[in-house]
Structures are given as C-alpha cells and as structure tokens.
Design an enzyme around this catalytic site. Structure first.
Site, PDB file in Angstrom:
ATOM      1  N   GLU A 174     -14.262 -10.214  -5.506  1.00 14.57           N
ATOM      2  CA  GLU A 174     -14.373 -11.159  -4.385  1.00 14.57           C
ATOM      3  C   GLU A 174     -13.874 -12.560  -4.728  1.00 14.57           C
ATOM      4  OE1 GLU A 174     -16.603  -8.869  -4.683  1.00 14.57           O
ATOM      5  OE2 GLU A 174     -16.853  -8.011  -2.693  1.00 14.57           O
ATOM      6  N   HIS A 205     -28.615  -6.948   1.128  1.00 12.28           N
ATOM      7  CA  HIS A 205     -27.581  -6.668   2.121  1.00 12.28           C
ATOM      8  C   HIS A 205     -27.919  -7.250   3.486  1.00 12.28           C
ATOM      9  CE1 HIS A 205     -26.004  -3.495  -0.620  1.00 12.28           C
ATOM     10  NE2 HIS A 205     -24.907  -3.646   0.052  1.00 12.28           N
TER      11      HIS A 205
END
Lengths: 446, 355
Positions: B85, B154
C-alpha cells in the site's frame, strides 16, 4: 506464464549432488556460525551459473570464493531411502499426524458451519498448509511465541489452543478464545503465547519481532538471564513485498533476535499469483523469497512445505540457532492452499490443472505414506488417531453451538485495561457499572 | 444479518424535496454499476486516467467495482499491484505529480493506514508546500466503515481522519447518483480526492434519471443534497446512514415530526451554507455517522453550527455515532455499535419534545 513442471523437476533433481553441496555449506556454516552477521551473508552465485536455473523444487546457491553461502535448500525426500535421516519417533509421528488431521478436519468443519450460517465475516482456511503448522509449531515449548495472519486457526490449534474455544470464537460465542470479540482473523491466547491473528498482512511481523525483542531484552537486562524463548512469525508470499517485512528482517539481524520468519508460499495472494507480484532476484528466472534472508544478514532456507518431516527439521535447526543466541532465520516453505483465499473467494483464477497437481501433494497423505514405509505408525494407529480427531472436532462444534452468545453488558469490556476509562456519570458512579449505559441502544432490544 | 437489514431499509428513489416534485426515472442502477460505469467513461474520455490497486485487474476487483475494465483497457491502464500500500499509493502520487490522473484503490480504507503518509503528506500537502507549482490530481477510493462481522481491524470509518487534513478533498457517496457524479467529479478535480464508499451499499439499487447517465454528469464536490425536506429537525449525515435517516424520517412522520435529511456528500470541504440554511429553518440539529464519537464528523458540524447559528438553535445539538469501542466480531455486539433506525427515531423524538 510460469514454469509449471514442478513435480517433474523434483524427480529430475540430482538429489545427491544437492545433498553434498548443501552439507558442505552446512559444515561451513557451523564453523562460521557465531561470527558477526555480516560474515554470514551469502554471496550471490554469478549470473548464468547452474545454481540460478531453477523451477519450484530443489535449488542451491553455490558459494563463490570460499565464503559461506547461507541460502540453501533443505529437501528431505519422503521415500524409504531416508529412514536413516529421520529423527522422529513414533510418539512424535503420532502427535504430528494428529495435529495435521486436527487442522484439516477443523477447517472443513468451519467451512460447513459457515455455509449453515453459524460462522460469519471473513474466514480464511488453511487446508493444504497443515504440514508447515505442525512441522514448525509442534516442537515449540509452551513459552515460545507464535504470531500469524488472518489464516490463523491451524496455527492456534498447533500451538495448543483449545479447539472448543477456537470454534466458539468462530461461532461468536462468549466462551470463545477472545470472548466473541475477535473473530476468525483475531485469535489471541495469552496462555499459549499465540500473539494473533492480524487482518493486514505484514502487521503481525513487527509484533512477533517484539516478542523476540523482549526475550533478548530480558536476558541482556538480566531480568531473566535464562530467557531463551523463540518466536515464529508466519506470513505468506504476498507479504514478502510489504515494507514491514524488510524492516523487520533488518532489525532482527541488527539486534540478533531469536526469531524465525516462516513464509508460507502458497503461490497466491487472493488472486495475485506470486510470479506476477514479486520480481526475481538478479539473475534468476523466478522469485525466491528465501534469498532475501542473506541480503539482510540471515540464512535463507527453502523447504518443501508439503513435507512435515522436512519442515520440522528445517525449523528445528533454526530454533536451535535462535535459542543459542545466533540470531534469526528466514524459511520459505513452499505449500498450497486447497481452498480459496477466503470462504467468499470464488477462486476462479487458479487452474483446475494446478489444483489437481497440488492435491496429489497432500501433506497428510504424504506423511501417512511416510509413516507406513518407515514403520513409525501402523494403519490401525493412524485410523485411531483420525477417529480421535473426529471426536475432538465434533466436541468443539457442540460446545460452540451450545455456548451462549455474549451478553449485551459485555460490549464495553476490554477497551481499556482499566474499564473505568469510560468515566463517571451524574450519580458519581463509573459509567460502565451502570447497566443502562450499555442498554441505551436499539440493538440491545433486538 | 446486517446486510439484509440494510437492503430492506434502502429507499428506492433519491429525489430531493417531497412528492410534489415529479421526475422521470428511467433506470435502476446499483452503486457498483454506477462506480464501474463512471470509471469506464472517464478512462475512455482521458488516456491519462488509469487504475491501480490490489486485485483490480484480473480478479475484476475484490468487490467487483472494476469488473470488466481490465478486459476493456488492458494491463497498461488497469494495474494489479503487489500488496504494498505505501509503495503503490506513493507511485500514484508521483504519477499525478507528472500529470497523470491515477485512481488508486485501497481494498478497504482500513488498509490505507499502511499508506497514510503518502495520502496525507505527499498527496495532501504538496500543492501547498510547492507554493502552488505541483498539483496532485490523484483519486484514492475504496470501501469505508463497518461491513458485516468483519471485526475490529476491518470496520473503521475514516471520514473524520481524512476530513481533518487541509489539502485533501473527501467525499462520501450514498446512492448511485452520488456514486457516479462524485467519481467523475473526483477524477476531473485537480486536487487529491478520497472517495469513501460503503461495501454494504454496493449491491443496492437506486432509480436514476437520464441526466445521471450522461457521460459528463458530475455532482459538485462541496455541495450537500437535501434528500427530504422537513420543518422540525435537521439531521446531517452521509453514506449508509442517509438511508437509515430516510427510514427514520418515515417513522417520525407518523409521530408528526418532520425530519429534514441532509446528505453531506462531501466531508471536506463540507457544505456550510446548506447546513446553516437548514438549521435556520428547523432550529434543531442532530448529526448521524457510523464512526467513533470523539473528534468525529458530527463534532465538527455541531461546533460550526454553534459558532455560526447559535441563536437559531432551540435545543442543544446532539450527535448519533458508532460506539466508542473497537468493533466486536459477534453480531449482537456489532449491531449495538452501529446506529440503528430505532435509535435515530428515539433521539429525534426526545429532542423534539416541547416543540
């Protein structure tokens, strides 16, 4: 596309030559061990040399100019020829066989109950990777540490976590190993030193490094001079490209920490094939993650992750090194996952041919054959073990199903170590003590 | 399960005003289709637009938002990245420095934490730091906030975090019209834009009129939309909570309370005029979000309204937010962490007592 004749290459591999050169390297390494990390760094074999032609399977970097080459392959062929090289006894074989069966049957049960609506969210199963878990973890002490990713059920079970509690966690019950608050991806156990269970790949590695760090710290700062726990960090092929991987390898070497990095290379990161995601090292045709070890000052070992005996030996050597204070090791275990990335993955990008080929490498069947050939276990003993495991899994499911869901009042538990962190209400009492505080939500009545 | 509850709760039209406004609805479109079609049209329109992220190409997108785009545009314009990322967010920013218009996907905005330095420091601050010489027309997008039973790591909402950074634009589409319009506006904007989508809304279908289908349809960034007019209370909200607010409005209407629902659409810069005008009309304000209460979006809106329109408020403004805890995995506990329609009804009723 990538070379796919792996099994053929394994047969063609000149086993003797590799064993010879690997033992030579091992000898050099033993004598060279204990030097500062820099001298253990491998010299990459020159471009075009035989060592760099490789497909998945056995491969060796030959040392140049007499320096120690510490990227090596550890391959134990599972055939009758290796009776003499095994250090397993029947008891250990039985425990490995049981652990692998437990891992497989537990995961299958999890899939079943997910379909039936009792397990939720993101669930990542480890079918096919049991040999890495059993081979690496079963030889640890209880006070050694492991740290994993979201594919953590099998690791937790191998480390000794109670299958009933792990299943109850999946079923979101309050008897779960994390009281139903963590879920599939977040298995933690203080008792068994299972440090998680992390959602983002790569983020568990520094945590594992921290456990190794505190072992060394306690020893050096003389808090516990006998501290010799080791830590195993598990992660996948995709993770080897994450920045935290590189950072941790460097620091592990720099501080000479008792950690073993175990890459479970199953060739796929969701739908990204390993060869599309990772560049090969200079001169190679395909990427080899274990070669990154020497670049950071530690041995890099490649092992067949479908072979529990080989994994156990390779990790065993690394554990000895770490306990002796000789620092970290990077182990790449080549394996495969038989299910999709998660239970939500349609798994359409992996070819049927590939899946079939790896199905033939089933680690449990491989070990079964090995035990029969070497006489470590009889067929009856193995059947007994399987029946026993069926019972354990069934018991786990029943326990999970019959357990109660978390109470609403559990909502505010465990945010802070001191639950009084939620402050004081108008009556001068701690807010968390007020039952109404938790019930002021519509879902409390749902 | 939560997803089914949400689907049942979704209203089928997204028209402003009440029943007095008639519009010609010709098509039903899911939010997923809206995002996908917007991406496709922008890539056709401008060769500088490209997509990158994990699984966006051959896998068709982890949530199928980029489905079919790799087949149409090829691997040069739809790029599968390794799991890196920080690295690929940085690549996107650097490419934008040089005039390309990348759309960088985070599989979920939770993973953006691994790249937040690039989003905030390289993308957000560069135009300022360079004295106005280097602009950064990058778009970061992905699903944000809680889904269903995906647990603590999440489920975080990042609207407040990114919304606090000067130099970034942050948008939160609710329905298909928002999704199409904001995606196109974001890609065409010369500033870095973060699009915080919602996983549970992807599959929800909304009626859209012909104007939305136009390839040049955009929704202005920085402009809120009044989803439903009312006179008793203003609720300011965004993303999935807009649907919950609309459903709560129906319930409240039966009690004789008329709720005005303001869909922020943009978190930064948020539409101050629309909010103030609404509060001047209704004299009561509540904010609604899924994220954590401390330093949340609601905290900002309420502060601003108190500063600017205090005399127009007949009651203390309140915020309805997610619970101040990491998201638990167990369903019963998770439901308690996210505002539900009965919560909204209860709070608004209480605030309107004495009106």
């Amino acid at each position: 596309t990538m070379p796919r004749s792996a099994s053929a290459c394994r047969r063609l591999t000149p086993a003797l030559a590799i064993t010879f050169s690997c033992s030579a390297i091992l000898l050099l390494q033993i004598f060279g061990a204990g030097q500062n990390p820099a001298s253990l760094g491998a010299v990459m074999a020159p471009v075009g040399s035989m060592a760099n032609i490789g497909v998945r399977g056995a491969m060796c970097s030959l040392p140049a100019s007499g320096r120690v080459g510490s990227a090596r392959v550890h391959a134990v062929e599972t055939s009758a020829d290796t009776k003499t090289s095994t250090k397993l006894d029947s008891e250990t074989a039985a425990s490995l066989y049981e652990d692998m069966n437990l891992g497989r049957k537990f995961e299958d049960a999890t899939a079943q109950w997910y379909q039936r609506g009792k397990v939720f969210g993101f669930v990542h199963l480890g079918n096919g990777q049991e040999a890495v878990s059993a081979g690496a973890i079963k030889q640890l002490r209880k006070d050694d540490y492991i740290c994993s990713t979201y594919r953590d059920h099998v690791h937790a079970l191998s480390k000794g976590c109670d299958p009933k509690k792990v299943m109850a966690e999946l079923f979101a019950k309050k008897t779960g190993i994390c009281n139903g608050q963590g879920g599939s991806m977040h298995m933690f156990s203080e008792e068994h030193n299972m440090l998680g269970g992390f959602a983002f790949i790569g983020e568990g590695i520094p945590v594992a490094l921290g456990a190794a760090f505190q072992t060394r710290y306690k020893k050096e700062a003389r808090i516990d001079e006998k501290a010799d726990q080791v830590t195993l960090a598990f992660f996948g092929d995709g993770t080897s490209n994450v920045g935290q991987f590189a950072e941790c390898l460097n620091m592990a070497s720099l501080y000479k920490l008792p950690i073993i990095f175990i890459v479970e290379n199953n060739l796929w990161a969701i739908g990204m094939n390993h060869y599309r995601a990772t560049a090969p090292s200079l001169g190679d045709q395909i990427p080899h993650i274990y070669k990154k070890g020497p670049a950071f000052g530690m041995p890099g070992v490649n092992v067949d992750g479908m072979d529990v005996v080989a994994v156990r030996e390779a990790v065993g050597e690394a554990i000895e090194r770490a306990r002796a204070g000789d620092g970290p090791t990077l182990i790449e275990a080549e394996t495969y996952r038989y299910r999709g990335h998660s239970l939500a993955d349609p798994d359409v990008l992996r070819s049927a041919e590939e899946k079939e080929r790896f199905a033939k490498q089933d680690p449990i069947q491989k070990f079964q054959k090995y035990c029969l050939e070497t006489g470590l276990l009889t067929k009856e003993q193995m059947d007994e073990i399987e029946t026993k495991v069926d019972g354990i899994v069934q018991e786990a499911i029943e326990f999970a199903d019959e357990s109660p869901k978390p109470d609403k009042s559990q909502l505010l538990n465990n945010v802070f170590s001191d639950p009084k962190g939620f402050g004081i209400d108008e009556n001068g009492k701690y807010r968390y003590e007020n039952p109404d505080f938790v019930l002021k939500s519509a879902a409390a009545g749902l | 399960m939560l997803a089914r509850q949400v689907l049942r709760a979704m209203p089928r039209r997204s028209s402003p005003g009440g029943s007095s406004v008639n519009r010609l609805f010709s098509t039903e479109m899911t939010v997923r289709e809206a995002l996908n079609s917007a991406l496709e049209e922008e890539m056709k329109r401008d060769d500088n637009v490209f997509l990158m992220g994990e699984e966006v190409a051959q896998y068709d997108g982890a949530y199928k938002i980029t489905k079919g785009l790799w087949a149409k545009f090829g691997g040069d314009r739809v790029i599968d990245t390794p799991i890196t990322e920080m690295g690929f967010a940085g690549i996107a920013v650097g490419a934008a420095f040089q005039g390309l218009r990348p759309v960088c996907e985070f599989m979920t905005w939770n993973f953006s934490m691994q790249a937040i330095d690039q989003v905030v420091n390289s993308a957000g601050k560069t135009y300022y730091m360079s004295g106005g010489s280097i602009d950064v027309p990058v778009v970061f997008r992905g699903p944000n906030g809680p889904a269903a039973a995906v647990a603590a790591q999440h489920s975080q909402c990042f609207a407040a975090w990114y919304g606090s950074v000067p130099g970034l634009k942050v948008v939160c589409p609710y329905d298909s019209e928002d999704a199409r319009g904001l995606m196109k506006a974001a890609i065409r904007d010369n500033n870095p834009v973060c699009i915080l989508e919602n996983e549970l809304l992807y599959g929800v279908s909304f009626a859209v009129d012909d104007a939305v289908l136009d390839p040049d349809f955009t929704v202005p960034i920085g402009k809120a939309k009044v989803m439903r007019e009312g006179t008793d209370m203003t609720v300011v909200t965004f993303s999935k909570m807009v649907g919950f607010a609309m459903e709560a409005a129906e319930e409240l209407a039966k009690q004789g309370i008329s709720l005005e629902v303001v869909n922020l659409r943009t978190i930064r810069p948020y539409d101050r005029d629309t909010i103030i005008n609404s509060v001047m009309k209704t004299n009561r304000l509540v904010t609604l979000e899924e994220g954590w209460p401390q330093s949340g979006v609601g905290a900002e809106i309420i502060s601003f309204v108190s500063e600017t329109a205090f005399d127009y408020l007949d009651a203390a403004p309140e915020r309805i937010t997610g619970a101040d805890i990491p998201m638990p995995y167990a369903q019963g506990l998770e439901n308690m962490c996210i505002p539900q329609v009965p919560d909204i009804v209860r709070v608004v009723s209480r605030m309107c007592q004495g009106k």
